[in-house]
Design an enzyme around this catalytic site. Structure first.
Site, PDB file in Angstrom:
ATOM      1  N   ASP A  84       0.993  -0.996  -0.175  1.00 43.59           N
ATOM      2  CA  ASP A  84       0.061  -0.075   0.002  1.00 43.59           C
ATOM      3  C   ASP A  84       0.954   1.309   0.027  1.00 43.59           C
ATOM      4  O   ASP A  84       2.121   1.068   0.238  1.00 43.59           O
ATOM      5  CB  ASP A  84      -0.888  -0.084   1.093  1.00 43.59           C
ATOM      6  CG  ASP A  84      -1.718   1.076   1.304  1.00 43.59           C
ATOM      7  OD1 ASP A  84      -2.345   1.709   0.163  1.00 43.59           O
ATOM      8  OD2 ASP A  84      -2.128   1.540   2.394  1.00 43.59           O
ATOM      9  N   GLY A 124      -8.416   3.577   3.628  1.00 46.13           N
ATOM     10  CA  GLY A 124      -8.224   2.371   2.877  1.00 46.13           C
ATOM     11  C   GLY A 124      -9.269   2.279   1.734  1.00 46.13           C
ATOM     12  O   GLY A 124      -8.881   1.420   0.911  1.00 46.13           O
ATOM     13  N   ASN A 138      -4.702   9.260  -6.591  1.00 44.91           N
ATOM     14  CA  ASN A 138      -3.222   9.918  -6.597  1.00 44.91           C
ATOM     15  C   ASN A 138      -1.864   9.368  -6.482  1.00 44.91           C
ATOM     16  O   ASN A 138      -0.811  10.147  -6.361  1.00 44.91           O
ATOM     17  CB  ASN A 138      -3.320  11.252  -5.538  1.00 44.91           C
ATOM     18  CG  ASN A 138      -4.453  12.060  -5.542  1.00 44.91           C
ATOM     19  OD1 ASN A 138      -4.740  12.949  -6.593  1.00 44.91           O
ATOM     20  ND2 ASN A 138      -5.528  12.254  -4.666  1.00 44.91           N
ATOM     21  N   ASP A 144      -0.010   5.134   0.909  1.00 49.98           N
ATOM     22  CA  ASP A 144      -0.117   6.109   1.777  1.00 49.98           C
ATOM     23  C   ASP A 144      -0.298   5.324   3.194  1.00 49.98           C
ATOM     24  O   ASP A 144      -1.265   4.569   3.542  1.00 49.98           O
ATOM     25  CB  ASP A 144      -1.758   6.790   1.720  1.00 49.98           C
ATOM     26  CG  ASP A 144      -1.721   7.373   0.381  1.00 49.98           C
ATOM     27  OD1 ASP A 144      -0.734   7.881  -0.179  1.00 49.98           O
ATOM     28  OD2 ASP A 144      -2.745   7.384  -0.076  1.00 49.98           O
TER      29      ASP A 144
END
Length: 245
Positions: free
Chosen positions: A21, A65, A145, A23
């Site tokens: 993942d 998430g 993003n 972030d």
């Protein structure tokens, strides 16, 4: 996998790929996302005079998430608010699911552009170690993003495979906690799920990893809570990836 206590994890033996993942795992942009969501919903609830007010727990309970528009729907549902979907590119000024989601993206982008983002040093070292061992690596992020964040953090050249929110939407893949995006990343790397380790900081992401038959799921506790990550299916929970080196 246990939900009671961490299992011992021999991370490297039998692992061919690591699925990260973004972030909260590689970059502290989870805190930027949390701030952007707070500004979005504090402003929106004030505009419409609805309550209760946005609280700290709302991010982890309803948003963390998940794909952006799912986060909008789920938070609004917690307040008993139903809005029209609106077109995907709806104006950030409009009170629709896509409009509010695009408004949140505008807030997030502004913060990133004005303040930049520095990756976690321990995560950078972990990536280097994994690649030095010949492991394949990929990014699996709900955020649209992700490419911009990777560029801002100086990590864009590290990952040839990025399955982000835009890719998921284009391919019709359901978001976390469904394992589809992680499964797609493994497929693109040419690696069976049973040889992939998932690294996540969000409960929904850990649930996705646990549901996908991956070799292991490493939870990083950046605020979701060790117990919550274990309950979601994490094999082991750490505070920083340095602990696994």
């Amino acid at each position: 996998m246990t939900t009671q206590q961490d299992q011992h994890l021999d991370l490297w033996a039998g692992t061919e790929a690591v699925l990260f993942d973004l972030d909260g795992v590689l970059t502290p942009t989870a805190t930027v996302h949390e701030l952007a969501w707070r500004r979005l919903f504090e402003g929106y609830l004030d505009e419409v005079g609805a309550g209760p007010a946005y609280e700290d727990g709302d991010y982890f309970d309803h948003i963390d998430g998940k794909p952006r528009f799912d986060g909008v729907r789920d938070f609004l549902a917690s307040r008993g608010i139903v809005l029209p979907e609106g077109p995907l590119d709806d104006s950030p000024e409009n009170a629709s699911v896509h409009g509010l989601g695009n408004r949140k993206n505008r807030i997030f982008t502004s913060i990133i552009e004005n303040e930049g983002v520095e990756p976690f040093a321990g995560s950078v070292r972990f990536i280097a170690e994994a690649k030095s061992r010949g492991l394949r690596v990929a990014i699996v992020s709900s955020s649209r993003n992700a490419p911009a964040v990777l560029r801002a953090a100086g990590l864009a050249d590290e990952f040839g495979v990025v399955v982000d929110g835009a890719a998921a939407a284009a391919e019709g893949l359901p978001g976390k906690p469904d394992p589809a995006t992680y499964e797609r990343a493994a497929e693109l790397l040419g690696t069976p799920a049973s040889a992939c380790v998932v690294i996540e900081d969000a409960v929904s992401g850990v649930q996705a990893g646990a549901a996908g038959g991956f070799r292991a799921v490493v939870g990083i506790d950046r605020g979701a809570g060790r117990g919550a990550l274990l309950e979601a299916g994490a094999t082991v929970v750490v505070q920083d990836l340095d602990e696994l080196l």
